[in-house]
Structures are given as structure tokens and as C-alpha cells.
Design a protein around this motif. Sequence first.
Motif, mmCIF file in Angstrom:
data_model
loop_
_atom_site.group_PDB
_atom_site.id
_atom_site.type_symbol
_atom_site.label_atom_id
_atom_site.label_comp_id
_atom_site.label_asym_id
_atom_site.label_seq_id
_atom_site.Cartn_x
_atom_site.Cartn_y
_atom_site.Cartn_z
ATOM 1 N N GLY A 19 -1.508 -2.757 -6.778
ATOM 2 C CA GLY A 19 -2.323 -2.487 -5.598
ATOM 3 C C GLY A 19 -2.086 -3.511 -4.512
ATOM 4 O O GLY A 19 -1.099 -4.246 -4.513
ATOM 5 N N ALA A 20 -3.020 -3.571 -3.586
ATOM 6 C CA ALA A 20 -2.896 -4.449 -2.417
ATOM 7 C C ALA A 20 -3.398 -5.857 -2.738
ATOM 8 O O ALA A 20 -4.378 -6.024 -3.461
ATOM 9 C CB ALA A 20 -3.679 -3.871 -1.249
ATOM 10 N N ARG A 34 1.890 -3.579 -4.511
ATOM 11 C CA ARG A 34 2.795 -3.299 -5.627
ATOM 12 C C ARG A 34 2.345 -1.991 -6.271
ATOM 13 O O ARG A 34 1.166 -1.814 -6.581
ATOM 14 C CB ARG A 34 2.747 -4.413 -6.654
ATOM 15 C CG ARG A 34 3.633 -4.132 -7.843
ATOM 16 C CD ARG A 34 3.570 -5.220 -8.887
ATOM 17 N NE ARG A 34 4.011 -4.626 -10.141
ATOM 18 C CZ ARG A 34 3.553 -4.951 -11.315
ATOM 19 N NH1 ARG A 34 2.643 -5.884 -11.451
ATOM 20 N NH2 ARG A 34 4.004 -4.346 -12.386
ATOM 21 N N LEU A 35 3.295 -1.095 -6.462
ATOM 22 C CA LEU A 35 3.002 0.220 -7.025
ATOM 23 C C LEU A 35 3.840 0.465 -8.266
ATOM 24 O O LEU A 35 5.005 0.074 -8.322
ATOM 25 C CB LEU A 35 3.316 1.321 -6.007
ATOM 26 C CG LEU A 35 2.610 1.247 -4.657
ATOM 27 C CD1 LEU A 35 3.203 2.266 -3.700
ATOM 28 C CD2 LEU A 35 1.127 1.465 -4.846
ATOM 29 N N ASP A 36 3.248 1.139 -9.248
ATOM 30 C CA ASP A 36 3.978 1.658 -10.402
ATOM 31 C C ASP A 36 4.089 3.159 -10.222
ATOM 32 O O ASP A 36 3.092 3.827 -9.941
ATOM 33 C CB ASP A 36 3.234 1.364 -11.705
ATOM 34 C CG ASP A 36 3.527 -0.016 -12.258
ATOM 35 O OD1 ASP A 36 4.328 -0.747 -11.654
ATOM 36 O OD2 ASP A 36 2.948 -0.357 -13.305
ATOM 37 N N LEU A 45 7.598 -2.793 -4.339
ATOM 38 C CA LEU A 45 6.872 -3.891 -3.712
ATOM 39 C C LEU A 45 7.188 -3.866 -2.229
ATOM 40 O O LEU A 45 8.360 -3.800 -1.840
ATOM 41 C CB LEU A 45 7.286 -5.249 -4.301
ATOM 42 C CG LEU A 45 6.604 -6.467 -3.667
ATOM 43 C CD1 LEU A 45 5.113 -6.485 -3.987
ATOM 44 C CD2 LEU A 45 7.255 -7.751 -4.142
ATOM 45 N N LEU A 46 6.146 -3.893 -1.423
ATOM 46 C CA LEU A 46 6.278 -3.972 0.026
ATOM 47 C C LEU A 46 5.377 -5.102 0.495
ATOM 48 O O LEU A 46 4.185 -5.128 0.164
ATOM 49 C CB LEU A 46 5.868 -2.656 0.690
ATOM 50 C CG LEU A 46 5.877 -2.640 2.209
ATOM 51 C CD1 LEU A 46 7.283 -2.895 2.747
ATOM 52 C CD2 LEU A 46 5.348 -1.323 2.733
ATOM 53 N N ALA A 47 5.938 -6.034 1.241
ATOM 54 C CA ALA A 47 5.170 -7.171 1.765
ATOM 55 C C ALA A 47 5.522 -7.374 3.231
ATOM 56 O O ALA A 47 6.694 -7.328 3.606
ATOM 57 C CB ALA A 47 5.470 -8.430 0.968
ATOM 58 N N ARG A 48 4.502 -7.603 4.035
ATOM 59 C CA ARG A 48 4.690 -7.875 5.466
ATOM 60 C C ARG A 48 4.041 -9.205 5.800
ATOM 61 O O ARG A 48 2.894 -9.452 5.432
ATOM 62 C CB ARG A 48 4.065 -6.779 6.311
ATOM 63 C CG ARG A 48 4.753 -5.444 6.144
ATOM 64 C CD ARG A 48 4.287 -4.454 7.199
ATOM 65 N NE ARG A 48 4.862 -3.159 6.979
ATOM 66 C CZ ARG A 48 6.067 -2.769 7.368
ATOM 67 N NH1 ARG A 48 6.839 -3.617 7.994
ATOM 68 N NH2 ARG A 48 6.500 -1.552 7.116
ATOM 69 N N GLU A 49 4.813 -10.027 6.508
ATOM 70 C CA GLU A 49 4.272 -11.319 6.915
ATOM 71 C C GLU A 49 3.171 -11.105 7.943
ATOM 72 O O GLU A 49 3.335 -10.342 8.902
ATOM 73 C CB GLU A 49 5.372 -12.199 7.505
ATOM 74 C CG GLU A 49 4.861 -13.589 7.847
ATOM 75 C CD GLU A 49 5.919 -14.489 8.437
ATOM 76 O OE1 GLU A 49 5.565 -15.631 8.801
ATOM 77 O OE2 GLU A 49 7.077 -14.065 8.561
ATOM 78 N N LEU A 58 11.300 -3.564 -1.840
ATOM 79 C CA LEU A 58 12.215 -3.366 -2.964
ATOM 80 C C LEU A 58 11.710 -2.280 -3.885
ATOM 81 O O LEU A 58 10.520 -1.998 -3.950
ATOM 82 C CB LEU A 58 12.412 -4.662 -3.750
ATOM 83 C CG LEU A 58 11.212 -5.203 -4.527
ATOM 84 C CD1 LEU A 58 11.225 -4.712 -5.968
ATOM 85 C CD2 LEU A 58 11.233 -6.720 -4.511
ATOM 86 N N ASN A 59 12.658 -1.688 -4.584
ATOM 87 C CA ASN A 59 12.374 -0.773 -5.673
ATOM 88 C C ASN A 59 12.978 -1.387 -6.920
ATOM 89 O O ASN A 59 14.053 -1.991 -6.877
ATOM 90 C CB ASN A 59 12.999 0.603 -5.422
ATOM 91 C CG ASN A 59 12.339 1.298 -4.261
ATOM 92 O OD1 ASN A 59 11.144 1.532 -4.263
ATOM 93 N ND2 ASN A 59 13.120 1.610 -3.242
#
Length: 90
Positions: A19-20, A34-36, A45-49, A58-59
Amino acid sequence: MTPEELQAFLAAFDALPLGAFTGKAGGRRYAAVRLDLAEGKAQKLLARELGSTDCISLNLYRLASGARLKPCEMPAEKVVRFVLSLQVTE
């Protein structure tokens, strides 16, 4: 990536919450998710500064033949370094 580096990366990735969440890497703050998917066989995983334009995406595929990292339009070294340094803050 050596087998040892892959194992360190996978351990750090698996330690991230689903999750977030927010975290710090390289002295910068990030909002991340982060998602399964596919019963954990695919992960994202997706991250934004926060306050900037830097993005990590990434996958990760967990295949019978082993884990496969697929960064999204960035070098694998960048996402590996990020995941290894990311510290969850919330």
C-alpha cells in the motif's frame, strides 16, 4: 546483479509495506506505493519525490526460474540503490 546483490534487494523490497507509505532515501522524502499483483507473482513499486520531479518505478516478477527486475524507463542500478536505501517513515 550478483546473486548476493539480488538477495539484498529482494530482502529490502519485501520489507517495504504493501500500500501507500512515505519514506526517505538519499536524504530525500518520497511518497510511495507497493502493490502485489497476480497473487504476489508480480509486484510494483512507484515512488515520487515530494517537492520535486524524481520518480522511481519498477516491476518485479517472481518466476519459477527466479526473480526478474524490470525498471520502468530507468537504469536498474537506480532502482536497486533506491530500494536498498529507502527507510519507511510512515
